[in-house]
Design a protein around this motif. Structure first.
Motif, PDB file in Angstrom:
ATOM      1  N   LEU A   1      28.659  38.739  -0.048  1.00 16.94           N
ATOM      2  CA  LEU A   1      27.540  39.231   0.760  1.00 16.94           C
ATOM      3  C   LEU A   1      27.563  40.740   0.953  1.00 16.94           C
ATOM      4  CD1 LEU A   1      27.256  36.452   3.484  1.00 16.94           C
ATOM      5  CD2 LEU A   1      25.933  36.732   1.395  1.00 16.94           C
ATOM      6  N   GLN A   2      28.746  41.311   1.095  1.00 23.03           N
ATOM      7  CA  GLN A   2      28.808  42.754   1.322  1.00 23.03           C
ATOM      8  C   GLN A   2      28.746  43.540   0.021  1.00 23.03           C
ATOM      9  OE1 GLN A   2      32.283  43.539   3.746  1.00 23.03           O
ATOM     10  NE2 GLN A   2      31.270  42.873   5.617  1.00 23.03           N
ATOM     11  N   ALA A   3      29.489  43.091  -0.996  1.00 18.65           N
ATOM     12  CA  ALA A   3      29.499  43.816  -2.270  1.00 18.65           C
ATOM     13  C   ALA A   3      28.414  43.337  -3.220  1.00 18.65           C
ATOM     14  CB  ALA A   3      30.873  43.679  -2.934  1.00 18.65           C
ATOM     15  N   GLY A   4      27.840  42.155  -2.972  1.00 17.01           N
ATOM     16  CA  GLY A   4      26.753  41.656  -3.808  1.00 17.01           C
ATOM     17  C   GLY A   4      27.181  41.045  -5.117  1.00 17.01           C
ATOM     18  N   ASP A   5      28.476  40.747  -5.294  1.00 13.11           N
ATOM     19  CA  ASP A   5      28.956  40.104  -6.533  1.00 13.11           C
ATOM     20  C   ASP A   5      28.916  38.592  -6.323  1.00 13.11           C
ATOM     21  OD1 ASP A   5      30.084  39.442  -8.922  1.00 13.11           O
ATOM     22  OD2 ASP A   5      31.799  40.804  -8.752  1.00 13.11           O
ATOM     23  N   TYR A   6      27.728  38.019  -6.463  1.00 16.44           N
ATOM     24  CA  TYR A   6      27.525  36.615  -6.120  1.00 16.44           C
ATOM     25  C   TYR A   6      28.260  35.670  -7.066  1.00 16.44           C
ATOM     26  CZ  TYR A   6      23.749  38.827  -3.514  1.00 16.44           C
ATOM     27  OH  TYR A   6      23.026  39.642  -2.679  1.00 16.44           O
ATOM     28  N   ALA A   7      28.272  35.978  -8.326  1.00 15.47           N
ATOM     29  CA  ALA A   7      28.904  35.094  -9.302  1.00 15.47           C
ATOM     30  C   ALA A   7      30.413  35.022  -9.077  1.00 15.47           C
ATOM     31  CB  ALA A   7      28.600  35.577 -10.717  1.00 15.47           C
ATOM     32  N   TYR A   8      31.040  36.165  -8.893  1.00 13.89           N
ATOM     33  CA  TYR A   8      32.481  36.199  -8.685  1.00 13.89           C
ATOM     34  C   TYR A   8      32.862  35.500  -7.381  1.00 13.89           C
ATOM     35  CZ  TYR A   8      37.157  38.137  -7.933  1.00 13.89           C
ATOM     36  OH  TYR A   8      38.502  38.286  -7.698  1.00 13.89           O
ATOM     37  N   SER A   9      32.102  35.753  -6.304  1.00 12.12           N
ATOM     38  CA  SER A   9      32.412  35.106  -5.023  1.00 12.12           C
ATOM     39  C   SER A   9      32.199  33.600  -5.107  1.00 12.12           C
ATOM     40  CB  SER A   9      31.545  35.706  -3.909  1.00 12.12           C
ATOM     41  OG  SER A   9      30.169  35.455  -4.144  1.00 12.12           O
ATOM     42  N   SER A  10      31.201  33.155  -5.885  1.00 14.09           N
ATOM     43  CA  SER A  10      30.993  31.718  -6.066  1.00 14.09           C
ATOM     44  C   SER A  10      32.162  31.086  -6.798  1.00 14.09           C
ATOM     45  CB  SER A  10      29.695  31.470  -6.849  1.00 14.09           C
ATOM     46  OG  SER A  10      28.582  31.917  -6.124  1.00 14.09           O
ATOM     47  N   ALA A  11      32.711  31.796  -7.769  1.00 15.44           N
ATOM     48  CA  ALA A  11      33.871  31.288  -8.504  1.00 15.44           C
ATOM     49  C   ALA A  11      35.079  31.158  -7.584  1.00 15.44           C
ATOM     50  CB  ALA A  11      34.189  32.217  -9.671  1.00 15.44           C
ATOM     51  N   VAL A  12      35.268  32.141  -6.721  1.00 19.89           N
ATOM     52  CA  VAL A  12      36.390  32.084  -5.776  1.00 19.89           C
ATOM     53  C   VAL A  12      36.202  30.925  -4.806  1.00 19.89           C
ATOM     54  CG1 VAL A  12      37.644  33.325  -3.975  1.00 19.89           C
ATOM     55  CG2 VAL A  12      36.795  34.560  -5.972  1.00 19.89           C
ATOM     56  N   GLY A  13      34.985  30.759  -4.288  1.00 18.57           N
ATOM     57  CA  GLY A  13      34.709  29.646  -3.388  1.00 18.57           C
ATOM     58  C   GLY A  13      34.859  28.300  -4.064  1.00 18.57           C
ATOM     59  N   LEU A  14      34.437  28.196  -5.322  1.00 22.12           N
ATOM     60  CA  LEU A  14      34.582  26.944  -6.069  1.00 22.12           C
ATOM     61  C   LEU A  14      36.042  26.633  -6.330  1.00 22.12           C
ATOM     62  CD1 LEU A  14      33.100  24.624  -7.457  1.00 22.12           C
ATOM     63  CD2 LEU A  14      32.975  26.032  -9.527  1.00 22.12           C
ATOM     64  N   PHE A  15      36.824  27.650  -6.620  1.00 24.61           N
ATOM     65  CA  PHE A  15      38.269  27.472  -6.793  1.00 24.61           C
ATOM     66  C   PHE A  15      38.889  26.905  -5.522  1.00 24.61           C
ATOM     67  CE2 PHE A  15      42.405  29.392  -5.771  1.00 24.61           C
ATOM     68  CZ  PHE A  15      43.192  28.869  -6.787  1.00 24.61           C
ATOM     69  N   ASN A  16      38.479  27.432  -4.377  1.00 26.11           N
ATOM     70  CA  ASN A  16      38.990  26.954  -3.094  1.00 26.11           C
ATOM     71  C   ASN A  16      38.603  25.496  -2.862  1.00 26.11           C
ATOM     72  OD1 ASN A  16      40.350  27.503  -0.620  1.00 26.11           O
ATOM     73  ND2 ASN A  16      38.381  27.572   0.422  1.00 26.11           N
ATOM     74  N   SER A  17      37.377  25.117  -3.221  1.00 25.06           N
ATOM     75  CA  SER A  17      36.914  23.745  -3.042  1.00 25.06           C
ATOM     76  C   SER A  17      37.678  22.779  -3.933  1.00 25.06           C
ATOM     77  CB  SER A  17      35.408  23.655  -3.346  1.00 25.06           C
ATOM     78  OG  SER A  17      34.669  24.481  -2.480  1.00 25.06           O
ATOM     79  N   ILE A  18      37.969  23.204  -5.163  1.00 24.93           N
ATOM     80  CA  ILE A  18      38.727  22.353  -6.087  1.00 24.93           C
ATOM     81  C   ILE A  18      40.124  22.088  -5.546  1.00 24.93           C
ATOM     82  CG2 ILE A  18      39.763  22.257  -8.392  1.00 24.93           C
ATOM     83  CD1 ILE A  18      37.310  23.813  -9.397  1.00 24.93           C
ATOM     84  N   ILE A  19      40.758  23.114  -4.987  1.00 25.26           N
ATOM     85  CA  ILE A  19      42.084  22.929  -4.386  1.00 25.26           C
ATOM     86  C   ILE A  19      42.008  21.920  -3.244  1.00 25.26           C
ATOM     87  CG2 ILE A  19      43.940  24.071  -3.116  1.00 25.26           C
ATOM     88  CD1 ILE A  19      43.866  24.842  -6.026  1.00 25.26           C
ATOM     89  N   ASN A  20      40.946  21.989  -2.435  1.00 19.53           N
ATOM     90  CA  ASN A  20      40.771  21.050  -1.323  1.00 19.53           C
ATOM     91  C   ASN A  20      40.648  19.612  -1.822  1.00 19.53           C
ATOM     92  OD1 ASN A  20      40.911  22.706   0.932  1.00 19.53           O
ATOM     93  ND2 ASN A  20      38.754  23.232   0.849  1.00 19.53           N
ATOM     94  N   VAL A  21      39.870  19.407  -2.884  1.00 16.36           N
ATOM     95  CA  VAL A  21      39.684  18.059  -3.424  1.00 16.36           C
ATOM     96  C   VAL A  21      41.011  17.505  -3.957  1.00 16.36           C
ATOM     97  CG1 VAL A  21      38.556  16.712  -5.238  1.00 16.36           C
ATOM     98  CG2 VAL A  21      37.261  18.422  -3.963  1.00 16.36           C
TER      99      VAL A  21
END
Length: 311
Positions: free
Chosen positions: A271-291
Motif C-alpha cells: 500500500l505504501q510503496a505500491g508494489d502490489y504484485a510483490y506484496s501479494s506474493a509475500v501474503g500468499l506465501f504467508n497463507s500457504i505456511i498457515n495452511v
C-alpha cells in the motif's frame, strides 16, 4: 448397472431430503453466499502474485513472471529477520496465551456466587472491547519514560527505561498486552462448556475425598479436552496470521529490528510503496505456511487425542 442404480437412488434420496428440509438450506444460504463473495471470489486476485502487475494493464494484461516475486522475497536480506519476528510473536503468543483462558475458566467455575462471578467476568471481558489504537496509546503512555511504570521503577533505578524503544522488550510487551486484552473474552467458550458439567459429579468426588485439583483434573479438564483440541488447531493454523494493526502501531524507529513482521512488511510494500504484485506474493506465501501448519497440527492432535481433531 447396479452401481448406477445405487447412485441414482442416493441422488434421489438426497434430493428428497433437501426438498423436505428446504427451510434449513434457506437459513444456510446467506452464510454460503457471503462466504463465496468475500472469501472465494477475492482469491481470483492472487493471480497478480505471479505477474508483473500493472494497474494500467490489468490482471490479465500484465506479464507473467511465475515465481520471481517469491524468489525475490525468500532471497531478500531481511527475509530471515521478518520471518523469525513473525514466528516469535506467533509461537510465544500461542504457547503463553493459549492456557490462560482455560485457567481463567477453571477459576471462574469455582466462584459460586452469581453476582460476584458476573462482576469478575465483566472486568475480564472489558479489555476485549477496547480498540487496538486505544490499547497501543495506553501502552505508550504507561510505558513512557515519564509514565507510571517508570515512576514506580524510579525508586529502584537511576534512569527511566524506554520500553517502547527497546527492541528486546517489544515481544514481551506485544504478547502480554495481547493476553490481557483477549484472555477474558477467549475464556467464554470454556466457561460455557464447564456449565454443562453435572454438579453431582463434583459432589460425588468430594464425598470420595477428591481434592479441588483432583476434581479439576478428572472432571473439568476431560470436559474441556475436545474444545481445547479444536481451538488449539485453529490457533496453530493461524500461527503466521498476525494482524498488522497492533504491530504497526507499536513500531518505532528503534524497535524495527524486532517489530517488523510479514503483515507490516506487506502493508508497507503493497500500500505504501505500491508494489502490489510483490506484496501479494509475500501474503500468499504467508497463507500457504498457515495452511501447512493447520494440516500438520490437526494430524498431530488427532494422533495424540484418539482421533479427535478439526476434521
Amino acid at each position: 448397472m447396479i452401481t448406477d442404480s445405487k447412485t441414482n437412488r442416493k441422488r434421489k434420496s438426497l434430493f428428497q431430503y433437501m426438498k423436505q428440509n428446504y427451510m434449513l438450506y434457506l437459513f444456510l444460504a446467506p452464510a454460503i453466499i457471503l462466504t463465496i463473495i468475500f472469501k472465494y471470489i477475492p482469491m481470483y486476485g492472487s493471480i497478480i502474485a505471479f505477474k508483473d502487475f500493472s494497474p494500467m494493464k490489468g490482471i490479465w494484461g500484465s506479464d507473467w513472471v511465475g515465481f520471481d516475486h517469491f524468489t525475490k522475497f525468500l532471497t531478500s536480506p531481511n527475509f530471515g529477520d521478518i520471518f523469525m519476528n513473525t514466528l516469535k510473536l506467533s509461537v510465544f503468543g500461542l504457547v503463553l496465551g493459549f492456557p490462560v483462558p482455560i485457567i481463567l475458566a477453571l477459576m471462574l467455575n469455582q466462584v459460586k456466587r452469581a453476582s460476584i462471578k458476573k462482576n469478575i467476568q465483566l472486568i475480564l471481558y472489558a479489555p476485549n472491547f477496547i480498540s487496538v489504537v486505544v490499547i497501543t496509546g495506553m501502552l505508550f503512555i504507561f510505558l513512557s519514560p515519564t509514565g507510571p511504570i517508570n515512576t514506580i521503577l524510579s525508586f529502584f533505578m537511576d534512569k527511566p527505561i524506554s520500553f517502547m524503544s527497546d527492541p528486546d522488550a517489544f515481544v514481551s510487551i506485544y504478547i502480554l498486552s495481547g493476553i490481557w486484552q483477549g484472555a477474558g473474552w477467549a475464556s467464554i467458550i470454556y466457561v460455557a462448556a464447564l456449565s454443562n458439567v453435572d454438579p453431582q459429579l463434583h459432589d460425588a468426588a468430594t464425598i470420595d475425598g477428591a481434592s479441588l485439583l483432583q476434581r479439576v483434573k478428572h472432571i473439568d479438564l476431560p470436559t474441556l479436552k475436545p474444545m481445547m483440541a479444536v481451538l488449539f488447531i485453529l490457533a496453530a493454523g493461524g500461527i503466521m496470521g498476525i494482524g498488522f494493526e497492533k504491530a504497526y502501531l507499536m513500531q518505532t524507529a528503534m524497535n524495527i529490528p524486532t517489530s517488523e513482521i510479514i503483515a507490516t512488511y506487506v502493508y508497507k510494500v503493497g500500500l505504501q510503496a505500491g508494489d502490489y504484485a510483490y506484496s501479494s506474493a509475500v501474503g500468499l506465501f504467508n497463507s500457504i505456511i498457515n495452511v501447512i501448519l493447520l494440516i500438520f497440527v490437526n494430524y498431530v492432535v488427532k494422533k495424540l487425542n484418539e482421533g479427535e481433531g478439526l476434521y
